[in-house]
Write a protein that holds these residues in place. Structure first.
Motif, PDB file in Angstrom:
ATOM      1  N   ASP A 218       9.873  16.335  60.479  1.00 22.66           N
ATOM      2  CA  ASP A 218      10.398  17.259  61.681  1.00 22.66           C
ATOM      3  C   ASP A 218      11.459  18.047  61.100  1.00 22.66           C
ATOM      4  N   THR A 314      11.084  22.158  49.207  1.00 21.03           N
ATOM      5  CA  THR A 314       9.913  22.282  49.841  1.00 21.03           C
ATOM      6  C   THR A 314       8.829  22.640  49.217  1.00 21.03           C
ATOM      7  N   GLU A 337      -1.624  20.104  62.249  1.00 18.43           N
ATOM      8  CA  GLU A 337      -1.274  20.476  63.724  1.00 18.43           C
ATOM      9  C   GLU A 337      -0.586  19.005  64.317  1.00 18.43           C
ATOM     10  N   SER A 342       7.710  22.043  59.400  1.00 19.39           N
ATOM     11  CA  SER A 342       8.300  23.593  59.477  1.00 19.39           C
ATOM     12  C   SER A 342       7.069  24.470  59.462  1.00 19.39           C
ATOM     13  N   ASN A 343       7.297  25.905  59.745  1.00 20.17           N
ATOM     14  CA  ASN A 343       6.369  26.733  59.766  1.00 20.17           C
ATOM     15  C   ASN A 343       6.180  27.084  58.112  1.00 20.17           C
ATOM     16  N   GLU A 344       7.416  27.042  57.446  1.00 18.67           N
ATOM     17  CA  GLU A 344       6.914  27.285  55.936  1.00 18.67           C
ATOM     18  C   GLU A 344       5.968  26.525  55.249  1.00 18.67           C
ATOM     19  N   GLN A 346       3.650  24.661  57.005  1.00 18.63           N
ATOM     20  CA  GLN A 346       2.458  24.469  57.400  1.00 18.63           C
ATOM     21  C   GLN A 346       1.621  25.956  56.850  1.00 18.63           C
ATOM     22  N   ASP A 347       2.421  26.861  56.730  1.00 18.12           N
ATOM     23  CA  ASP A 347       1.618  28.114  56.192  1.00 18.12           C
ATOM     24  C   ASP A 347       1.162  27.911  54.737  1.00 18.12           C
ATOM     25  N   ASP A 351      -2.824  28.109  54.566  1.00 18.09           N
ATOM     26  CA  ASP A 351      -3.217  29.367  53.945  1.00 18.09           C
ATOM     27  C   ASP A 351      -2.762  29.823  52.569  1.00 18.09           C
ATOM     28  N   GLN A 353       0.195  30.477  51.740  1.00 16.32           N
ATOM     29  CA  GLN A 353       1.182  31.607  52.147  1.00 16.32           C
ATOM     30  C   GLN A 353       2.536  31.181  51.631  1.00 16.32           C
TER      31      GLN A 353
END
Length: 405
Positions: A218, A314, A337, A342-344, A346-347, A351, A353
């Motif tokens: 989290d 990370t 999901e 974190s968005n970083e 997840q991406d 993907d 990314q």
């Protein structure tokens, strides 16, 4: 400087423990099939032997496990005297090697000297009968034969003191059939590629682990939250402290609490190791998944360390969590999901990314020989190879430290 590419495919026993790795060395930056066509069999096999035992070192490639290596007819007849532990290496006789008196004599001599030998892609052809008493392992090519053919042929093989290896297993159904037939060892894409089973209910053990991973990762969690979360789990606390105080870390002083561990190691690192230990609780999953997670984590960390772009911790977490689809048999996007990442991260996971995502793509590409994707920023092939080998070495060392009693 000559570039060296290392690939390996795990071979499992009936308990889903790694029995050995088949070594799949490649040369060049083209795809695997094209690279193989550029070299004759003798050269390729010689490169495998030299690079493994002289240039790189067996421990860095396979840790404590055995390795299977394909050898040509010439190498069986005129094999070099390479100093390696005979119990660690299985020499594979390829299916296209002509069987004659010269080969039988050479294999007999190697067997008497204690070398481990295997027949590859065996399809119950009588031409191999003279070698059956001499070999230790027979690799039955499952897709090339019907179930009836295998059932009829196995009694003959069982009269010899051999292990039976079912190779090229691609589905759970095939695996279960081979288990029922009494095979000792298993190899194939089924064990290294994710099985996507939609709507499958997660086991309680998997749900517990996912909830713990969600809390650990989290991004809004404070240090105190993490201290409390880990400290409340006695087993997790014990394993983290035992690992941090192990020789693998070599701390200057003994760490006696999770709070101290966070001070010495940093919040992100403790979060990653707690996640790793949580993942290791997944039941009935091959240990090789755990090895893959560690190799990817260390490789991702080192790639971004070389070129920057994001925090190494990370990238480590991204590599570590990238095997969740294998562990719960669901697409990674669905799992992410449900986790508070974190968005970083997840991406990167979904993907590929961002810097961590590109590092993950490189790591995954390298481990399967997908050279078009096995690159990262301006690092050359030799640098990426060194990073992969070092990551593999760290993975085996840390597995040993984490699983010591």
């Amino acid at each position: 400087m000559k570039d060296i590419y290392v690939g390996r495919q795990a071979i499992f026993d009936r308990k889903m423990q790694v029995y050995a790795y088949e070594l799949l060395f490649r040369q060049g930056t083209n795809n695997c099939s094209n690279v193989q066509q550029q070299f004759d069999g003798d050269s390729a096999s010689s490169e495998v032997l030299i690079n493994t035992f002289i240039e790189i070192g067996l421990e860095r490639v396979a840790g404590p496990h055995r390795v299977f290596i394909n050898l040509t007819r010439n190498l069986f007849l005129n094999h070099p005297e390479i100093p390696f532990d005979k119990d660690r290496v299985v020499m594979e006789l390829l299916e296209d090697i002509p069987v004659d008196d010269h080969l039988i004599e050479a294999v007999t001599e190697l067997s008497k000297r204690g070398y481990l030998l295997a027949l590859d892609d065996y399809i119950f052809d009588p031409v191999w009968d003279p070698l059956l008493p001499l070999v230790d392992i027979i690799k039955v090519e499952f897709p090339a034969l019907t179930l009836e053919q295998i059932e009829q042929g196995l009694p003959t093989l069982r009269r010899h003191n051999v292990k039976l290896l079912a190779e090229k297993i691609e589905t759970e159904e095939e695996y279960q059939q081979c288990l029922a037939l009494g095979f000792d060892l298993f190899q194939g894409y089924h064990f290294s590629r994710p099985k996507v089973i939609k709507g499958q209910r997660l086991q309680e053990n998997q749900l517990v682990v996912l909830r713990l991973l969600s809390a650990l990762n989290d991004p809004d969690a404070e240090i105190e939250d993490l201290v409390n979360l880990i400290s409340q789990d006695a087993s997790l606390s014990y394993k983290i402290l035992r690992y941090i105080n192990s020789a693998a870390i070599a701390m200057p002083r003994k760490v006696e609490s999770i709070r101290q561990a966070i001070v010495f190691m940093g919040l992100a690192r403790i979060r990653a190791w707690a996640s790793l230990l949580a993942i290791s609780r997944m039941e009935k999953k091959p240990q090789e998944y755990f090895t893959t997670a560690l190799v990817r984590a260390h490789m991702c960390e080192q790639l971004v360390t070389k070129n920057g772009g994001c925090a190494p911790e990370t990238a480590f977490s991204v590599g570590l969590l990238s095997i969740l689809d294998l562990l719960v048999d669901r697409p990674i996007a669905e799992i992410v999901e449900e986790l508070a990442l974190s968005n970083e991260i997840q991406d990167a996971l979904i993907d590929q990314q961002g810097p961590a995502g590109k590092a993950l793509q490189c790591s995954k590409g390298y481990e399967v020989g997908d050279w078009e994707n096995a690159d990262y920023e301006d690092l050359d092939v030799a640098e990426i190879t060194d990073i992969y080998l070092l990551a593999s070495e760290h993975a085996f060392d840390e597995q040993q430290a984490l699983h010591e009693p």
